[in-house]
Design an enzyme around this catalytic site. Sequence first.
Site, short mmCIF file in Angstrom:
data_model
loop_
_atom_site.label_atom_id
_atom_site.label_comp_id
_atom_site.label_asym_id
_atom_site.label_seq_id
_atom_site.Cartn_x
_atom_site.Cartn_y
_atom_site.Cartn_z
N ASP A 13 -3.12 -1.16 9.59
CA ASP A 13 -2.18 -2.58 9.93
C ASP A 13 -2.71 -3.48 9.08
O ASP A 13 -2.49 -5.15 9.47
CB ASP A 13 -2.22 -3.39 11.67
CG ASP A 13 -1.11 -2.10 12.03
OD1 ASP A 13 -0.53 -1.11 11.75
OD2 ASP A 13 -2.57 -1.63 13.13
N LYS A 16 -0.46 -2.75 3.86
CA LYS A 16 -0.58 -1.99 2.46
C LYS A 16 0.83 -1.86 2.28
O LYS A 16 1.19 -2.10 1.15
CB LYS A 16 -0.69 -0.87 3.20
CG LYS A 16 -2.54 -0.77 3.29
CD LYS A 16 -3.00 0.46 3.81
CE LYS A 16 -1.71 1.38 5.29
NZ LYS A 16 -2.97 0.31 6.70
N GLY A 40 3.78 2.44 10.04
CA GLY A 40 4.19 1.53 9.92
C GLY A 40 4.23 0.05 8.91
O GLY A 40 3.40 -0.41 9.07
N HIS A 41 4.70 0.69 7.72
CA HIS A 41 4.41 -0.79 6.46
C HIS A 41 5.69 -1.83 6.24
O HIS A 41 6.78 -1.35 5.87
CB HIS A 41 4.23 0.21 5.11
CG HIS A 41 3.16 1.49 4.93
ND1 HIS A 41 2.36 2.00 4.04
CD2 HIS A 41 1.98 0.76 6.60
CE1 HIS A 41 1.81 2.46 4.90
NE2 HIS A 41 1.43 2.39 5.62
N GLN A 224 -2.78 3.97 7.99
CA GLN A 224 -3.44 3.87 8.24
C GLN A 224 -4.84 3.33 7.60
O GLN A 224 -4.99 2.68 6.83
CB GLN A 224 -4.05 4.50 9.22
CG GLN A 224 -2.75 5.49 10.80
CD GLN A 224 -2.42 6.27 9.80
OE1 GLN A 224 -2.56 7.46 9.31
NE2 GLN A 224 -0.87 6.30 10.58
#
Length: 425
Positions: A13, A16, A40-41, A224
Site C-alpha cells: 500500500d 506503487k 490493489g494498485h 505488496q
Amino acid sequence: MSAIVVVGTQWGDEGKGRVVDGLARQADVVARYNGGDNAGHTVVAEGHTLKLHLIPSGALHDHLVLLIGAGLVVNPKQLVAEMDELASLGVDVSPSRLKLSAAAHIILPTHRALDGAHEASRGSEAIGTTKRGIGPTYADKASRVNVRAGDMAEPDRFAERVAQRVEAHNERLERYGQEALSAEEAVQTYRQYAERLAPHLVDGSALIGETLEAGKVVLCEGAQGLLLDLDHGTYPYVTSSSTTAGGATTGLGFGPKHVSRVLGVVKAYTTRVGEGPFPTELVGEVGDRIRSAGNEFGTTTGRPRRCGWLDLPIVRYAVRINGLDELALTKLDVLSGLEKLRIAVSYQRGGERVDHFPAEFGIEALSKWTPVYEESSGWEEDITGVRRREDLPAAAQTYVSVIEDFVGVPVTFIGVGPGREEAIR
C-alpha cells in the site's frame, strides 16, 4: 536492453500504482510479476480513478503492452471484470495489447472457500488474509496439482482439470465443516472465462526476452511490499509470493543481468492491513488523523489500515534485500499540519541497540525490540501544488534528507497528492 523493477519497501500500500503509471511513459512493456487480486494498485489520471488488482498499472498509456506474468495467481472473474471496466473507458484490452502468461496459475472458487475456512479455523492466530484464495492457490502450485492459465487453450482438458481440483477441494472443505461447491457449476463458469481469456495467452518469458533483445524497456510491477515477502517478511504474517526485486526475474522469466534500475516505493509514514507486528503503530488521535488524511483504507478489502510513524530501519532493510538504486516517496502531503514528526531510527532491547530491522528471527524476537525515535518539526503549508524539491517547506526538505542520509540512496520522486501530476520528479 533494460528492465526496471518497482517494489514496495514496507507492508504494501505504498503507492506503487501511481509510481508505475508515472514511469510507464519510458517503457514498452509493463508486467505484473507476483501476487493476485489481493493487490490493489490505484491510478488517478485523465479524470479517472482506477483500482487495478491484476492488470498492470500502465493501462492508461496506450503505447504499452501489458503482461500478467507467470508468478501471478489469477482469479478469472476479477480479470474479466477489470477488462470490462477498462474497455468501458475506451482503454484497449484486446489480445494484441493485454497478455496473460500461460504459466500463471488459476484461482478456483474452492480456493477462495478454503482460504476463508482455514482463516476462520485459526481463531486468535488468524493472519488477516484477504480471503481471495491466494494462499491455497500458491499451495496447489507448490504441490504441482493446480490449474494453469495455459490449460484454457484446450477447453475439454481445462474443464477436466477444474472439476478434479474442485472435487479434491470439496473433501477438505467438508473437513472444515463447510458446504461443498458444485464442480459442474464451476466447470460451466470457467469454460466461459476460458473462451474470453484464451486469446490473451502467451509465452510470457519469450515476450519479455524478445522485448529486451530488441533494446526496449520492460517495467516490472511488484505487488505488496518487502515485509509481506514469504521469505523475508514478518512471517507468518506475510503473503504467499516473492514481493522482492528477485521475484521479478522468477515471476517473469528473465535473468538478473537485464535489471538496470530497482526503485523502491516508500510511504512518508507506515501502514499495514491485517494482523501481525507493527512496531511504530500509532493508536489514537494522530494515527486516526493520518488514516483520514491519507484515505488509508484497503483498495482490495476496504479495511482501515493501521497507521504509524516512518520506520527507517525497515526502509534500509528493503534497500539491502532488493538492491535499491533509488526511492519514490509517496504521500508526503498527508503529514502537512502535524506540529511534530517522529521517525524510527533504531531498535533497542535492554541495553542493546541496533540500527537494522530485527526481522530474521521471527515475530517473537521482534516483539522484544522497541523502536527508538528522532523527533523533528512538522510543517503547516499545503504542499500539493509544489513541483520542485527546493520549494518544499524547510521542515519537509529536512524530512526527505533524513531518509536519504539514513538509507543511503536518493529520493528521486516525491508524491505531494494523489494525482498523476501531483509529484516532484
